[in-house]
Structures are given as structure tokens and as C-alpha cells.
Scaffold this motif. Structure first.
Motif, PDB file in Angstrom:
ATOM      1  N   MET A   1       0.804  -1.193   0.000  1.00 37.57           N
ATOM      2  CA  MET A   1       0.000   0.000   0.000  1.00 37.57           C
ATOM      3  C   MET A   1       0.850   1.261   0.000  1.00 37.57           C
ATOM      4  O   MET A   1       0.317   2.357  -0.004  1.00 37.57           O
ATOM      5  N   ARG A   2       2.129   1.080  -0.010  1.00 38.01           N
ATOM      6  CA  ARG A   2       2.998   2.248  -0.061  1.00 38.01           C
ATOM      7  C   ARG A   2       2.804   3.011  -1.373  1.00 38.01           C
ATOM      8  O   ARG A   2       2.948   4.227  -1.424  1.00 38.01           O
ATOM      9  N   VAL A   3       2.435   2.306  -2.421  1.00 34.38           N
ATOM     10  CA  VAL A   3       2.206   2.944  -3.713  1.00 34.38           C
ATOM     11  C   VAL A   3       1.048   3.935  -3.617  1.00 34.38           C
ATOM     12  O   VAL A   3       1.105   5.031  -4.186  1.00 34.38           O
ATOM     13  N   GLN A   4       0.005   3.571  -2.858  1.00 34.46           N
ATOM     14  CA  GLN A   4      -1.131   4.464  -2.723  1.00 34.46           C
ATOM     15  C   GLN A   4      -0.733   5.763  -2.026  1.00 34.46           C
ATOM     16  O   GLN A   4      -1.221   6.838  -2.382  1.00 34.46           O
ATOM     17  N   ALA A   5       0.132   5.674  -1.031  1.00 36.00           N
ATOM     18  CA  ALA A   5       0.587   6.890  -0.351  1.00 36.00           C
ATOM     19  C   ALA A   5       1.312   7.810  -1.331  1.00 36.00           C
ATOM     20  O   ALA A   5       1.066   9.023  -1.354  1.00 36.00           O
ATOM     21  N   PHE A   6       2.189   7.240  -2.148  1.00 32.77           N
ATOM     22  CA  PHE A   6       2.919   8.071  -3.102  1.00 32.77           C
ATOM     23  C   PHE A   6       2.013   8.584  -4.220  1.00 32.77           C
ATOM     24  O   PHE A   6       2.266   9.646  -4.785  1.00 32.77           O
ATOM     25  N   MET A   7       0.931   7.858  -4.519  1.00 27.72           N
ATOM     26  CA  MET A   7      -0.035   8.375  -5.488  1.00 27.72           C
ATOM     27  C   MET A   7      -0.710   9.630  -4.949  1.00 27.72           C
ATOM     28  O   MET A   7      -0.899  10.612  -5.682  1.00 27.72           O
ATOM     29  N   PHE A   8      -1.068   9.616  -3.662  1.00 32.33           N
ATOM     30  CA  PHE A   8      -1.685  10.804  -3.080  1.00 32.33           C
ATOM     31  C   PHE A   8      -0.681  11.943  -2.955  1.00 32.33           C
ATOM     32  O   PHE A   8      -1.046  13.111  -3.114  1.00 32.33           O
ATOM     33  N   LEU A  41      -5.965  18.235   1.266  1.00 28.94           N
ATOM     34  CA  LEU A  41      -6.674  16.968   1.418  1.00 28.94           C
ATOM     35  C   LEU A  41      -5.854  15.811   0.870  1.00 28.94           C
ATOM     36  O   LEU A  41      -5.730  14.772   1.522  1.00 28.94           O
ATOM     37  N   ALA A  42      -5.295  15.957  -0.310  1.00 30.22           N
ATOM     38  CA  ALA A  42      -4.481  14.887  -0.884  1.00 30.22           C
ATOM     39  C   ALA A  42      -3.235  14.636  -0.042  1.00 30.22           C
ATOM     40  O   ALA A  42      -2.845  13.482   0.186  1.00 30.22           O
ATOM     41  N   GLY A  43      -2.613  15.707   0.446  1.00 34.00           N
ATOM     42  CA  GLY A  43      -1.446  15.528   1.312  1.00 34.00           C
ATOM     43  C   GLY A  43      -1.795  14.858   2.622  1.00 34.00           C
ATOM     44  O   GLY A  43      -1.045  14.017   3.122  1.00 34.00           O
ATOM     45  N   LEU A  44      -2.939  15.206   3.185  1.00 36.09           N
ATOM     46  CA  LEU A  44      -3.370  14.608   4.443  1.00 36.09           C
ATOM     47  C   LEU A  44      -3.635  13.115   4.283  1.00 36.09           C
ATOM     48  O   LEU A  44      -3.219  12.302   5.117  1.00 36.09           O
ATOM     49  N   ILE A  45      -4.316  12.732   3.216  1.00 38.10           N
ATOM     50  CA  ILE A  45      -4.590  11.314   2.977  1.00 38.10           C
ATOM     51  C   ILE A  45      -3.300  10.559   2.718  1.00 38.10           C
ATOM     52  O   ILE A  45      -3.097   9.455   3.233  1.00 38.10           O
ATOM     53  N   GLY A  46      -2.394  11.128   1.929  1.00 34.10           N
ATOM     54  CA  GLY A  46      -1.106  10.483   1.688  1.00 34.10           C
ATOM     55  C   GLY A  46      -0.302  10.323   2.966  1.00 34.10           C
ATOM     56  O   GLY A  46       0.302   9.270   3.213  1.00 34.10           O
ATOM     57  N   PHE A  47      -0.299  11.354   3.812  1.00 31.95           N
ATOM     58  CA  PHE A  47       0.405  11.293   5.094  1.00 31.95           C
ATOM     59  C   PHE A  47      -0.170  10.194   5.981  1.00 31.95           C
ATOM     60  O   PHE A  47       0.561   9.408   6.587  1.00 31.95           O
ATOM     61  N   TYR A  48      -1.496  10.115   6.055  1.00 29.24           N
ATOM     62  CA  TYR A  48      -2.139   9.096   6.887  1.00 29.24           C
ATOM     63  C   TYR A  48      -1.809   7.699   6.389  1.00 29.24           C
ATOM     64  O   TYR A  48      -1.458   6.809   7.176  1.00 29.24           O
ATOM     65  N   ILE A  49      -1.927   7.474   5.088  1.00 22.40           N
ATOM     66  CA  ILE A  49      -1.644   6.147   4.539  1.00 22.40           C
ATOM     67  C   ILE A  49      -0.174   5.792   4.740  1.00 22.40           C
ATOM     68  O   ILE A  49       0.158   4.673   5.125  1.00 22.40           O
ATOM     69  N   HIS A  50       0.718   6.750   4.526  1.00 29.01           N
ATOM     70  CA  HIS A  50       2.156   6.496   4.650  1.00 29.01           C
ATOM     71  C   HIS A  50       2.508   6.053   6.071  1.00 29.01           C
ATOM     72  O   HIS A  50       3.224   5.065   6.264  1.00 29.01           O
ATOM     73  N   PHE A  51       2.037   6.779   7.066  1.00 28.88           N
ATOM     74  CA  PHE A  51       2.408   6.435   8.432  1.00 28.88           C
ATOM     75  C   PHE A  51       1.623   5.255   8.982  1.00 28.88           C
ATOM     76  O   PHE A  51       2.110   4.558   9.875  1.00 28.88           O
ATOM     77  N   THR A  52       0.443   4.984   8.450  1.00 34.24           N
ATOM     78  CA  THR A  52      -0.262   3.763   8.821  1.00 34.24           C
ATOM     79  C   THR A  52       0.474   2.552   8.283  1.00 34.24           C
ATOM     80  O   THR A  52       0.602   1.528   8.971  1.00 34.24           O
ATOM     81  N   ILE A  53       0.992   2.651   7.080  1.00 31.60           N
ATOM     82  CA  ILE A  53       1.773   1.555   6.501  1.00 31.60           C
ATOM     83  C   ILE A  53       3.029   1.309   7.329  1.00 31.60           C
ATOM     84  O   ILE A  53       3.390   0.157   7.600  1.00 31.60           O
ATOM     85  N   LEU A  64       4.385  -5.431   3.939  1.00 36.29           N
ATOM     86  CA  LEU A  64       3.095  -6.082   3.778  1.00 36.29           C
ATOM     87  C   LEU A  64       3.060  -6.866   2.482  1.00 36.29           C
ATOM     88  O   LEU A  64       3.875  -6.651   1.579  1.00 36.29           O
ATOM     89  N   TYR A  65       2.119  -7.783   2.382  1.00 39.91           N
ATOM     90  CA  TYR A  65       2.069  -8.619   1.186  1.00 39.91           C
ATOM     91  C   TYR A  65       1.753  -7.802  -0.065  1.00 39.91           C
ATOM     92  O   TYR A  65       2.119  -8.196  -1.162  1.00 39.91           O
ATOM     93  N   GLU A  66       1.106  -6.641   0.083  1.00 39.27           N
ATOM     94  CA  GLU A  66       0.820  -5.811  -1.082  1.00 39.27           C
ATOM     95  C   GLU A  66       2.091  -5.219  -1.682  1.00 39.27           C
ATOM     96  O   GLU A  66       2.152  -4.942  -2.864  1.00 39.27           O
ATOM     97  N   ASP A  67       3.095  -5.001  -0.848  1.00 39.36           N
ATOM     98  CA  ASP A  67       4.325  -4.370  -1.307  1.00 39.36           C
ATOM     99  C   ASP A  67       5.400  -5.365  -1.697  1.00 39.36           C
ATOM    100  O   ASP A  67       6.480  -4.962  -2.126  1.00 39.36           O
ATOM    101  N   ASP A  68       5.140  -6.646  -1.540  1.00 33.11           N
ATOM    102  CA  ASP A  68       6.123  -7.681  -1.860  1.00 33.11           C
ATOM    103  C   ASP A  68       6.058  -7.996  -3.349  1.00 33.11           C
ATOM    104  O   ASP A  68       5.042  -8.486  -3.843  1.00 33.11           O
ATOM    105  N   PRO A  69       7.136  -7.712  -4.123  1.00 29.86           N
ATOM    106  CA  PRO A  69       7.077  -7.990  -5.563  1.00 29.86           C
ATOM    107  C   PRO A  69       6.993  -9.482  -5.870  1.00 29.86           C
ATOM    108  O   PRO A  69       6.538  -9.881  -6.934  1.00 29.86           O
ATOM    109  N   GLU A  70       7.428 -10.325  -4.955  1.00 32.12           N
ATOM    110  CA  GLU A  70       7.355 -11.767  -5.128  1.00 32.12           C
ATOM    111  C   GLU A  70       6.138 -12.352  -4.414  1.00 32.12           C
ATOM    112  O   GLU A  70       6.058 -13.557  -4.199  1.00 32.12           O
TER     113      GLU A  70
END
Length: 136
Positions: A1-8, A41-53, A64-70
Motif C-alpha cells: 500500500m505504499r504505492v497508494q501513499a505516493f499516489m496521493f 486533502l491529498a497531502g493529508l490522505i497520503g500522510f495518513y496512509i504512509h504512516f499507517t503503513i 506487507l504482502y501488497e508491497d512484496d514484488p514476489e
């Protein structure tokens, strides 16, 4: 889910650049303020997702399994949560919200009646599994 944080974060940067260009060309404070709120708003959501991850990775002992390329799809198996299959309370909450909204248009008496209905329906929704046939 780190990708979602960087998307925001990317959305926040895009909105920031768009906000600066919009302000320079239009000098309109209303649109500039709206775009600045979109940046926040976008920065706040990205910040929340980043630190939750980061917190979940620390508790999990690794990525997390979402971030594992294998990673494998089977790693996501398991219980996702409890979803009530038979509850009528969300319908009553929605009808109460509609009554409140219509009350703003037609009269404040309907806002008061809708607020009372909203209070009762939210209490019913929250305490649905504490009484009756489906109590724990």
C-alpha cells in the motif's frame, strides 16, 4: 500500500502546481482556495496512509504482502471483517439523512424530526448486536 501513499503525494504536488498556475493566470481567490484545500486533502490522505503503513510494517515485522514484488495472491487470504448480512438500519440512517437534507429546503421542523430519527437509527445500528436474537 505504499504505492497508494505516493499516489496521493503525487496528486498533492499536481494540485499544488495547478493551484499556482491558476492563481497566476486568474487572480481568483475562490478557485485558488479550493485548489489549496485539494492540496491539503491529498497531502493529508497520503500522510495518513504512509504512516499507517509504517506502523503496520513495524507490527508485521516486514513489508506487507501488497508491497512484496514476489508476493502471492494466497497471502491475502483470511478474514476481512464482519459485515451484517441482514441489517435494515443503514436504510433508516439514509432515510433520516434525506429527511434532514430536505428539511433544510422545506422547513426547520423537518430538520428536527430528521435529527431525532437519525439519532434513533444510529443508536439502533450501533447496538444491533447487543440485544434480541442476534446478541452475542
Amino acid at each position: 500500500m505504499r504505492v497508494q501513499a505516493f499516489m496521493f503525494y503525487g496528486c498533492a504536488l499536481f494540485f499544488l502546481a495547478t493551484d499556482v498556475v491558476y492563481w497566476l493566470w486568474s487572480k481568483d481567490w475562490t478557485g485558488t482556495t479550493a485548489m489549496a484545500l485539494a492540496v491539503g486533502l491529498a497531502g493529508l490522505i497520503g500522510f495518513y496512509i504512509h504512516f499507517t503503513i509504517r506502523r503496520l510494517e513495524a507490527a508485521n515485522g516486514g513489508p506487507l504482502y501488497e508491497d512484496d514484488p514476489e508476493g502471492d495472491i494466497a497471502q491475502a487470504a483470511g478474514e476481512l471483517g464482519f459485515f451484517s448480512p441482514h441489517s435494515w438500519w443503514p436504510l433508516f440512517v439514509g432515510l433520516s439523512a434525506a429527511a434532514i437534507t430536505l428539511g433544510v429546503v422545506f422547513g426547520w421542523w423537518l430538520v428536527l424530526a430528521g435529527s431525532a430519527a437519525m439519532l434513533m437509527s444510529v443508536i439502533g445500528l450501533v447496538f444491533e448486536y447487543y440485544r434480541g436474537h442476534f446478541s452475542h
